[in-house]
Design a protein around this motif. Sequence first.
Motif, PDB file in Angstrom:
ATOM      1  N   ARG A  86       5.006  25.548  -3.597  1.00 31.44           N
ATOM      2  CA  ARG A  86       5.031  25.944  -4.999  1.00 31.44           C
ATOM      3  C   ARG A  86       5.269  24.753  -5.909  1.00 31.44           C
ATOM      4  NH1 ARG A  86      10.245  28.179  -6.453  1.00 31.44           N
ATOM      5  NH2 ARG A  86      10.475  25.979  -6.975  1.00 31.44           N
ATOM      6  N   GLU A  87       6.201  23.881  -5.527  1.00 35.73           N
ATOM      7  CA  GLU A  87       6.476  22.689  -6.333  1.00 35.73           C
ATOM      8  C   GLU A  87       5.223  21.846  -6.532  1.00 35.73           C
ATOM      9  OE1 GLU A  87       9.427  20.497  -4.299  1.00 35.73           O
ATOM     10  OE2 GLU A  87      11.114  21.760  -4.917  1.00 35.73           O
ATOM     11  N   GLN A  88       4.434  21.714  -5.473  1.00 33.53           N
ATOM     12  CA  GLN A  88       3.259  20.857  -5.511  1.00 33.53           C
ATOM     13  C   GLN A  88       2.031  21.559  -6.077  1.00 33.53           C
ATOM     14  OE1 GLN A  88       2.939  19.636  -1.420  1.00 33.53           O
ATOM     15  NE2 GLN A  88       4.536  18.095  -1.591  1.00 33.53           N
ATOM     16  N   VAL A 681       7.660  28.526 -15.411  1.00 34.58           N
ATOM     17  CA  VAL A 681       6.381  27.973 -15.848  1.00 34.58           C
ATOM     18  C   VAL A 681       6.238  26.583 -15.230  1.00 34.58           C
ATOM     19  CG1 VAL A 681       6.253  29.285 -17.987  1.00 34.58           C
ATOM     20  CG2 VAL A 681       7.416  27.070 -17.966  1.00 34.58           C
ATOM     21  N   ALA A 682       4.997  26.195 -14.932  1.00 36.08           N
ATOM     22  CA  ALA A 682       4.774  24.904 -14.275  1.00 36.08           C
ATOM     23  C   ALA A 682       3.413  24.353 -14.663  1.00 36.08           C
ATOM     24  CB  ALA A 682       4.867  25.055 -12.763  1.00 36.08           C
ATOM     25  N   VAL A 683       3.330  23.032 -14.670  1.00 34.55           N
ATOM     26  CA  VAL A 683       2.063  22.326 -14.840  1.00 34.55           C
ATOM     27  C   VAL A 683       1.963  21.289 -13.725  1.00 34.55           C
ATOM     28  CG1 VAL A 683       0.677  20.818 -16.288  1.00 34.55           C
ATOM     29  CG2 VAL A 683       2.010  22.666 -17.333  1.00 34.55           C
ATOM     30  N   ASN A 684       0.854  21.318 -13.004  1.00 31.90           N
ATOM     31  CA  ASN A 684       0.598  20.339 -11.941  1.00 31.90           C
ATOM     32  C   ASN A 684      -0.651  19.541 -12.282  1.00 31.90           C
ATOM     33  OD1 ASN A 684       1.999  22.794 -10.459  1.00 31.90           O
ATOM     34  ND2 ASN A 684       2.357  20.987  -9.194  1.00 31.90           N
ATOM     35  N   VAL A 685      -0.539  18.226 -12.220  1.00 33.44           N
ATOM     36  CA  VAL A 685      -1.673  17.341 -12.476  1.00 33.44           C
ATOM     37  C   VAL A 685      -1.980  16.602 -11.183  1.00 33.44           C
ATOM     38  CG1 VAL A 685      -2.570  15.444 -13.866  1.00 33.44           C
ATOM     39  CG2 VAL A 685      -0.957  17.082 -14.874  1.00 33.44           C
ATOM     40  N   LYS A 686      -3.228  16.648 -10.777  1.00 33.87           N
ATOM     41  CA  LYS A 686      -3.639  16.034  -9.517  1.00 33.87           C
ATOM     42  C   LYS A 686      -4.629  14.912  -9.775  1.00 33.87           C
ATOM     43  CE  LYS A 686      -2.739  20.302  -7.014  1.00 33.87           C
ATOM     44  NZ  LYS A 686      -3.181  21.285  -5.997  1.00 33.87           N
ATOM     45  N   ASN A 687      -4.535  13.866  -8.953  1.00 37.08           N
ATOM     46  CA  ASN A 687      -5.367  12.667  -9.103  1.00 37.08           C
ATOM     47  C   ASN A 687      -5.180  12.081 -10.503  1.00 37.08           C
ATOM     48  OD1 ASN A 687      -7.185  10.609  -8.695  1.00 37.08           O
ATOM     49  ND2 ASN A 687      -8.987  11.938  -8.532  1.00 37.08           N
ATOM     50  N   LEU A 688      -3.952  11.674 -10.783  1.00 39.15           N
ATOM     51  CA  LEU A 688      -3.571  11.213 -12.121  1.00 39.15           C
ATOM     52  C   LEU A 688      -4.475  10.105 -12.657  1.00 39.15           C
ATOM     53  CD1 LEU A 688       0.321  11.098 -11.847  1.00 39.15           C
ATOM     54  CD2 LEU A 688      -0.974  12.390 -13.539  1.00 39.15           C
ATOM     55  N   THR A 689      -4.892   9.196 -11.815  1.00 47.62           N
ATOM     56  CA  THR A 689      -5.675   8.042 -12.272  1.00 47.62           C
ATOM     57  C   THR A 689      -7.176   8.303 -12.218  1.00 47.62           C
ATOM     58  OG1 THR A 689      -5.703   7.080 -10.056  1.00 47.62           O
ATOM     59  CG2 THR A 689      -3.866   6.466 -11.501  1.00 47.62           C
ATOM     60  N   ASP A 690      -7.582   9.528 -11.906  1.00 50.11           N
ATOM     61  CA  ASP A 690      -9.001   9.888 -11.795  1.00 50.11           C
ATOM     62  C   ASP A 690      -9.719   8.984 -10.793  1.00 50.11           C
ATOM     63  OD1 ASP A 690     -11.098  11.575 -12.380  1.00 50.11           O
ATOM     64  OD2 ASP A 690     -11.847  10.349 -14.024  1.00 50.11           O
ATOM     65  N   LYS A 691      -9.081   8.793  -9.670  1.00 51.92           N
ATOM     66  CA  LYS A 691      -9.610   7.936  -8.610  1.00 51.92           C
ATOM     67  C   LYS A 691     -10.834   8.568  -7.952  1.00 51.92           C
ATOM     68  CE  LYS A 691      -9.227   4.917  -5.052  1.00 51.92           C
ATOM     69  NZ  LYS A 691      -9.305   3.444  -5.160  1.00 51.92           N
ATOM     70  N   THR A 692     -11.865   7.763  -7.722  1.00 57.69           N
ATOM     71  CA  THR A 692     -12.983   8.214  -6.888  1.00 57.69           C
ATOM     72  C   THR A 692     -12.590   7.977  -5.438  1.00 57.69           C
ATOM     73  OG1 THR A 692     -14.672   7.770  -8.558  1.00 57.69           O
ATOM     74  CG2 THR A 692     -15.389   7.844  -6.264  1.00 57.69           C
TER      75      THR A 692
END
Length: 719
Positions: A86-88, A681-692
């Motif tokens: 859930r955290e992730q 409530v939660a917000v998760n952001v993945k691939n912060l640097t927009d890596k290919t």
Amino acid sequence: MKHFAKHKPKFASMALLAAGCFMPVHASADDKDSLETKNALPEVKVTTGRVRPGTLEDVARTGSKTDTPLRDIPASVAVVPATLLREQGVINMNDAMRNVSSVQPLMGGGYGFANNFTSRGLPLSFFRDDMPDGTSPQNGYYRTMYDVERIEVLKGPGSALFGVAGPGGSINMITRQPRSAFAASAGTMLGSFGTRIGYLDATGPIGQSFAGRFITDLEHADGFRGLKRDIFEISPSLMWRLADDKTLLIDFDHREIKIKPDNYGTLFNFNSQLVVPRENRYYSPFNNTSNTINRVTAVHNWAISADLNMRTAFTYDGRSLDLVRNGGGNQANAAGIITGRDARHQTDHQAFATFQNEFIWKTNTGPVKHTFLGGFEYKNTDITTVRADYTLPNAVSLFNPNNLETSLDGITRRPIFDRRISSDQTSFYAQDQLDLSEQFKLRLGIRNDLVQWSDKGFQSGVGFREIVRSRSLTTYSTGGVYQPTKFLAFYAGYSTGAFVNLSTEPTAVAAAPETSNQIEVGAKTTLLDGKADFNVALFQTSRNNYFITLNPGLNNNQTQDGNDRSRGVEVNLAYRPIAGLSILGNGVWMDPETISRANAINNVLGINRSIFGNRPVGVATNMGNLWTTYQIQTGLAQGLTFGFGVTYKGDSFADTLNLLRVPSYVVYDAAISYRIKKLEVAVNVKNLTDKTYYTNPTFAGALPGDSRSAFGSIRFYFN
């Protein structure tokens, strides 16, 4: 055996209920969340909320099928609790398995619509609440997290306990059980790629002797690069207290999973490099899969006495799979054209019935304490499978793939096979865990499987053919633990594995069993007054007689020429230096090697040579993951939690010749959540640097990971 997977139940009213709540990804909260109560009905697993998951005192049944703490098991067992998922903001198994050292996604057999993993370079098998979840990793299904209480992963061959178990280990999905006090959770997640998710989880008493649980979820995503998915699942369960010493659990799972597969990803150029934009699509637009699963489980637990318990379980798992996907395909040639493209239509109707009866007896012989497990299992597998291939006529440009086929109309159909695969397996197994003293523990386990299997029907180029075989398979495990203190355990173990691969991916079932073995030594310890847990393991594993693709440009047909060995070291760390701060990390360094002397072919480069000494497909030699969270403990911001994670994976290869290298990558994720009373409530952001980056190889390319994405969720808790 009748395939009730073919008969789709009507769940319209339940779907409306779920849609009305349009809801979150994961129902669990803290280790002692609102859905957990002290007055729960009796269950198989006996861990308590005071024991942190994965620590020395934790009980993970996947390691022994008994209530033995992890410190006493001479093997590596990883635990991923629902709180961490859930955290992730974990939605799928690929993200969940980042938390387990050495586990890597593998494309072959999954093709983007099903889960398939390796551990220590070797494939893993799936179980659900200790019962087999399908027959092999190939052509499985996309697993969600909505009903998961925790995930337990046993490293290395587990055949002595589980029979049909992958050489890399066993993934056991432990699901949420009915509780005798009312509690409920519901919520929703919205995010990138058109993601809309909702779930409802409710449990409580039904009269004096019953407790029930109802979990349902809906999931839709347009998907990165158009890889769309639609999922509907419903999982009611009922716990019946037959007497003070007897319970009966009945569980039903219905899953409807529709996913667009992509087994090309980004393709390599003539120089064996990935140079085109990650947004390029080479898969046929008409690709689709439809997977319907109906699974019924009944488990009876009987506490005969304080020292003797019996468990009787039955599972019937019916599945219906219809898929259209690409097959074949080469890297681009010197002119930048992709050749050998193919399409495949396959239908599988599968039925798995498993019956288990086992007992656990605790007794003493003089000063030696025994925990004895004895069991019987019968498993029946019945599969009908039909495949046809289509040679795609279009010459597609690597740099401008704009002439992809929109349908199979007018393309010649080539029947490949129409078969029925069946198997009967009768098994007896025993395990004795001996406490020789407070410091020395010993485990001995043995299992015998009598397997009869057949593969009958039409095969292209052969006509009607019939394969009927039987084999007696004996596997065992042994190991010892030395504990100089209650916070430190050294262990050593040896285990073997053997099973018959009944996958529908090859054109014929295995002619001989796949075998494996593992030697492992390690240490498990708790440090710094209980603030840190550190585990380390050194291992050598091997795998023989498995299916391998030697000519990926020729319809990806597989042969049983695989033979690998892997050596390495794994580390796992959990550190809680101050209140509210948690640091979790894992890593692996290994040297996987192919020891098969079979020849493989690259049709574009004209290379034909032995694969001996190469690295197995899709396996990185090193990888690691770090996840840290901090929750504010006091003041107005109490309950506000920040999370940050980093994942590293070394390079790997898409082919057995090791010509097509998939580059290494580092990806960063972040999360923020806030919980107050019954709301989170939660917000998760993945691939912060927009890596290919590329998550795993395909057959002539690699599957791009998602671009930068964000997901917001809201969860409500009621009790």
